[in-house]
Design a protein around this motif. Structure first.
Motif, mmCIF file in Angstrom:
data_model
loop_
_atom_site.group_PDB
_atom_site.id
_atom_site.type_symbol
_atom_site.label_atom_id
_atom_site.label_comp_id
_atom_site.label_asym_id
_atom_site.label_seq_id
_atom_site.Cartn_x
_atom_site.Cartn_y
_atom_site.Cartn_z
ATOM 1 N N ILE A 203 0.832 -1.198 0.000
ATOM 2 C CA ILE A 203 0.000 0.000 0.000
ATOM 3 C C ILE A 203 0.868 1.251 0.000
ATOM 4 O O ILE A 203 0.618 2.218 -0.725
ATOM 5 C CB ILE A 203 -0.950 -0.002 1.217
ATOM 6 N N GLU A 204 1.922 1.238 0.794
ATOM 7 C CA GLU A 204 2.837 2.384 0.848
ATOM 8 C C GLU A 204 3.490 2.642 -0.508
ATOM 9 O O GLU A 204 3.668 3.794 -0.917
ATOM 10 C CB GLU A 204 3.906 2.149 1.905
ATOM 11 N N ALA A 205 3.835 1.576 -1.213
ATOM 12 C CA ALA A 205 4.476 1.719 -2.524
ATOM 13 C C ALA A 205 3.534 2.384 -3.522
ATOM 14 O O ALA A 205 3.926 3.282 -4.272
ATOM 15 C CB ALA A 205 4.925 0.357 -3.044
ATOM 16 N N VAL A 206 2.268 1.943 -3.524
ATOM 17 C CA VAL A 206 1.293 2.535 -4.444
ATOM 18 C C VAL A 206 1.046 3.989 -4.085
ATOM 19 O O VAL A 206 1.034 4.875 -4.950
ATOM 20 C CB VAL A 206 -0.023 1.738 -4.426
ATOM 21 N N ARG A 207 0.894 4.276 -2.785
ATOM 22 C CA ARG A 207 0.590 5.650 -2.358
ATOM 23 C C ARG A 207 1.799 6.575 -2.446
ATOM 24 O O ARG A 207 1.644 7.798 -2.401
ATOM 25 C CB ARG A 207 0.021 5.629 -0.940
ATOM 26 N N ALA A 208 2.979 5.990 -2.593
ATOM 27 C CA ALA A 208 4.161 6.833 -2.832
ATOM 28 C C ALA A 208 4.039 7.526 -4.180
ATOM 29 O O ALA A 208 4.622 8.582 -4.404
ATOM 30 C CB ALA A 208 5.427 5.980 -2.790
ATOM 31 N N LEU A 209 3.264 6.921 -5.082
ATOM 32 C CA LEU A 209 3.057 7.508 -6.396
ATOM 33 C C LEU A 209 1.876 8.466 -6.406
ATOM 34 O O LEU A 209 1.853 9.419 -7.170
ATOM 35 C CB LEU A 209 2.830 6.393 -7.431
ATOM 36 N N ASN A 210 0.897 8.209 -5.563
ATOM 37 C CA ASN A 210 -0.253 9.104 -5.456
ATOM 38 C C ASN A 210 -0.940 8.881 -4.116
ATOM 39 O O ASN A 210 -1.593 7.859 -3.918
ATOM 40 C CB ASN A 210 -1.239 8.854 -6.594
ATOM 41 N N PRO A 211 -0.814 9.821 -3.175
ATOM 42 C CA PRO A 211 -1.394 9.650 -1.841
ATOM 43 C C PRO A 211 -2.911 9.507 -1.860
ATOM 44 O O PRO A 211 -3.489 8.973 -0.919
ATOM 45 C CB PRO A 211 -0.976 10.936 -1.107
ATOM 46 N N GLN A 212 -3.573 9.981 -2.931
ATOM 47 C CA GLN A 212 -5.028 9.946 -2.967
ATOM 48 C C GLN A 212 -5.597 8.614 -3.473
ATOM 49 O O GLN A 212 -6.787 8.343 -3.330
ATOM 50 C CB GLN A 212 -5.564 11.069 -3.862
ATOM 51 N N VAL A 213 -4.766 7.785 -4.085
ATOM 52 C CA VAL A 213 -5.291 6.574 -4.695
ATOM 53 C C VAL A 213 -5.752 5.595 -3.623
ATOM 54 O O VAL A 213 -5.165 5.497 -2.545
ATOM 55 C CB VAL A 213 -4.225 5.916 -5.607
ATOM 56 N N GLU A 214 -6.832 4.893 -3.917
ATOM 57 C CA GLU A 214 -7.379 3.919 -2.987
ATOM 58 C C GLU A 214 -6.959 2.508 -3.385
ATOM 59 O O GLU A 214 -7.195 2.084 -4.515
ATOM 60 C CB GLU A 214 -8.911 4.001 -2.956
ATOM 61 N N VAL A 215 -6.335 1.817 -2.470
ATOM 62 C CA VAL A 215 -5.977 0.417 -2.683
ATOM 63 C C VAL A 215 -7.114 -0.408 -2.119
ATOM 64 O O VAL A 215 -7.362 -0.405 -0.913
ATOM 65 C CB VAL A 215 -4.648 0.066 -1.989
ATOM 66 N N GLU A 216 -7.836 -1.095 -2.968
ATOM 67 C CA GLU A 216 -9.060 -1.769 -2.558
ATOM 68 C C GLU A 216 -8.803 -3.083 -1.828
ATOM 69 O O GLU A 216 -9.556 -3.454 -0.937
ATOM 70 C CB GLU A 216 -9.932 -2.014 -3.795
ATOM 71 N N ARG A 217 -7.744 -3.771 -2.230
ATOM 72 C CA ARG A 217 -7.469 -5.060 -1.600
ATOM 73 C C ARG A 217 -6.018 -5.441 -1.835
ATOM 74 O O ARG A 217 -5.451 -5.138 -2.879
ATOM 75 C CB ARG A 217 -8.382 -6.144 -2.182
ATOM 76 N N VAL A 218 -5.421 -6.104 -0.852
ATOM 77 C CA VAL A 218 -4.058 -6.634 -0.997
ATOM 78 C C VAL A 218 -4.071 -8.079 -0.524
ATOM 79 O O VAL A 218 -4.601 -8.388 0.546
ATOM 80 C CB VAL A 218 -3.027 -5.828 -0.186
ATOM 81 N N ALA A 219 -3.472 -8.953 -1.318
ATOM 82 C CA ALA A 219 -3.426 -10.367 -0.963
ATOM 83 C C ALA A 219 -2.148 -10.972 -1.533
ATOM 84 O O ALA A 219 -1.500 -10.378 -2.398
ATOM 85 C CB ALA A 219 -4.652 -11.092 -1.526
ATOM 86 N N PRO A 220 -1.754 -12.144 -1.034
ATOM 87 C CA PRO A 220 -0.569 -12.804 -1.605
ATOM 88 C C PRO A 220 -0.785 -13.079 -3.096
ATOM 89 O O PRO A 220 -1.878 -13.457 -3.513
ATOM 90 C CB PRO A 220 -0.467 -14.112 -0.813
ATOM 91 N N ALA A 221 0.257 -12.882 -3.881
ATOM 92 C CA ALA A 221 0.179 -13.135 -5.316
ATOM 93 C C ALA A 221 0.578 -14.576 -5.617
ATOM 94 O O ALA A 221 1.239 -15.234 -4.811
ATOM 95 C CB ALA A 221 1.095 -12.173 -6.069
ATOM 96 N N ALA A 222 0.180 -15.066 -6.777
ATOM 97 C CA ALA A 222 0.587 -16.406 -7.193
ATOM 98 C C ALA A 222 2.094 -16.476 -7.418
ATOM 99 O O ALA A 222 2.701 -17.537 -7.317
ATOM 100 C CB ALA A 222 -0.158 -16.788 -8.477
ATOM 101 N N MET A 223 2.701 -15.309 -7.690
ATOM 102 C CA MET A 223 4.131 -15.218 -7.898
ATOM 103 C C MET A 223 4.814 -15.016 -6.551
ATOM 104 O O MET A 223 4.554 -14.019 -5.863
ATOM 105 C CB MET A 223 4.437 -14.048 -8.849
ATOM 106 N N PRO A 224 5.669 -15.925 -6.118
ATOM 107 C CA PRO A 224 6.318 -15.798 -4.798
ATOM 108 C C PRO A 224 7.080 -14.489 -4.670
ATOM 109 O O PRO A 224 7.712 -14.019 -5.619
ATOM 110 C CB PRO A 224 7.278 -16.990 -4.765
ATOM 111 N N GLY A 225 6.979 -13.890 -3.472
ATOM 112 C CA GLY A 225 7.711 -12.657 -3.199
ATOM 113 C C GLY A 225 6.971 -11.400 -3.569
ATOM 114 O O GLY A 225 7.519 -10.302 -3.445
ATOM 115 N N PHE A 226 5.700 -11.531 -4.004
ATOM 116 C CA PHE A 226 4.918 -10.363 -4.414
ATOM 117 C C PHE A 226 3.541 -10.387 -3.767
ATOM 118 O O PHE A 226 3.000 -11.442 -3.458
ATOM 119 C CB PHE A 226 4.758 -10.317 -5.945
ATOM 120 N N ARG A 227 3.000 -9.181 -3.567
ATOM 121 C CA ARG A 227 1.611 -9.012 -3.164
ATOM 122 C C ARG A 227 0.811 -8.582 -4.382
ATOM 123 O O ARG A 227 1.323 -7.914 -5.287
ATOM 124 C CB ARG A 227 1.456 -7.934 -2.084
ATOM 125 N N GLU A 228 -0.445 -8.948 -4.376
ATOM 126 C CA GLU A 228 -1.367 -8.590 -5.450
ATOM 127 C C GLU A 228 -2.321 -7.527 -4.915
ATOM 128 O O GLU A 228 -3.081 -7.770 -3.990
ATOM 129 C CB GLU A 228 -2.138 -9.832 -5.872
#
Length: 284
Positions: free
Chosen positions: A55-80
């Motif tokens: 969430i911090e990474a996305v909001r570093a690009l735009n503080p106003q953007v809403e991150v609706e959901r974060v979950a483990p990604a199928a790709m190891p080492g990443f969040r979706e």
């Protein structure tokens, strides 16, 4: 950072617009809808977790953007992460952000770099360098501040518009080096016209005439038009004109003379800032 944010959020915004229902004419959600959406939102992740870093990474690009959901990604080492209706992948340390799909790109959030574009810029510069200087049609002021390569076509409207302003680009200190990209393909009438231009004794005059339907249409000489067309495809050209800087960065599409000069000035300033922050190598 601004260019990075625009690149990421522009892609997200386009996706969101494309997915917006056409029948919804109510610009303001009802109180009931807003309450339901808020109650359905996922709980805020604990600080220091991969979800929080995403969430911090996305909001570093735009503080106003809403991150609706974060979950483990199928790709190891990443969040979706779901952002404005689009899937975004963020590395668990929050350093890298990947936009999948057409035109997808990998961003280094900490270094504020589009790593995919950096790689493509290097490739574009290398491929364009394979076209001899003698095979380019050049319109340049006496002492250009910048030189750009423009893949052009004699038929397309924006190619003609750009060329109609060639004197203005030169007054802005910009040299234009044209390469051929007959958009209708090899063997087409468009292609034959461009070959005729490159066969002409005065290519600059022939190109100008061809862009107003008065150029040569027949030729029987050997040219590098096929090679230029191949390079255009390999550098990722999807339409003409395509403007590429001396460093291999794609900046358009058609841009008016003053806008192109402004863009080139900004890129030069960014490059200077980046160079000034690179640590000196030991012993230098």
């Amino acid at each position: 950072m601004k260019r990075l944010a625009l690149a990421v959020l522009g892609a997200i915004s386009l996706s969101a617009c494309a997915q917006a229902p056409g029948g919804n004419t109510d610009p303001v959600p009802s109180a009931t809808t807003a309450t339901a959406a808020k109650s359905a939102a996922a709980p805020k992740p604990a600080a220091g977790t991969p979800e929080a870093r995403a969430i911090e990474a996305v909001r570093a690009l735009n503080p106003q953007v809403e991150v609706e959901r974060v979950a483990p990604a199928a790709m190891p080492g990443f969040r979706e992460a779901i952002v404005a209706g689009q899937v975004v992948y963020v590395s668990d340390d929050g350093r890298y952000l990947f936009l999948p799909g057409s035109g997808g790109a990998l961003f280094d959030v900490a270094a504020k770099k589009n790593l995919s574009e950096d790689a493509m810029a290097g490739l574009r510069k290398q491929l364009i360098a394979t076209i001899p200087a003698s095979e380019r049609i050049v319109f340049s002021p006496a002492k250009p501040k910048y030189t750009v390569t423009v893949f052009t076509d004699v038929e397309c409207g924006y190619c003609r518009k750009l060329h109609s302003q060639i004197a203005e680009y030169n007054r802005e200190g910009i040299a234009i080096e044209y390469l051929a990209f007959p958009r209708m393909g090899l063997g087409s009438d468009d292609y034959r016209k461009m070959v005729a231009v490159w066969c002409a004794p005065d290519r600059r005059k022939a190109l100008t005439a061809a862009k107003s339907d008065h150029g040569p249409t027949k030729a029987d000489c050997k040219t590098s038009v096929n090679q230029q067309y191949d390079v255009g495809q390999r550098v990722g050209l999807t339409g003409t004109p395509m403007i590429v800087t001396a460093e291999g960065v794609q900046v358009g599409g058609y841009l008016p003379p003053a806008a192109l000069r402004e863009t080139l000035d900004k890129l030069a300033a960014e490059h200077a800032r980046t160079a000034s922050t690179v640590p000196a190598k030991p012993g230098t």
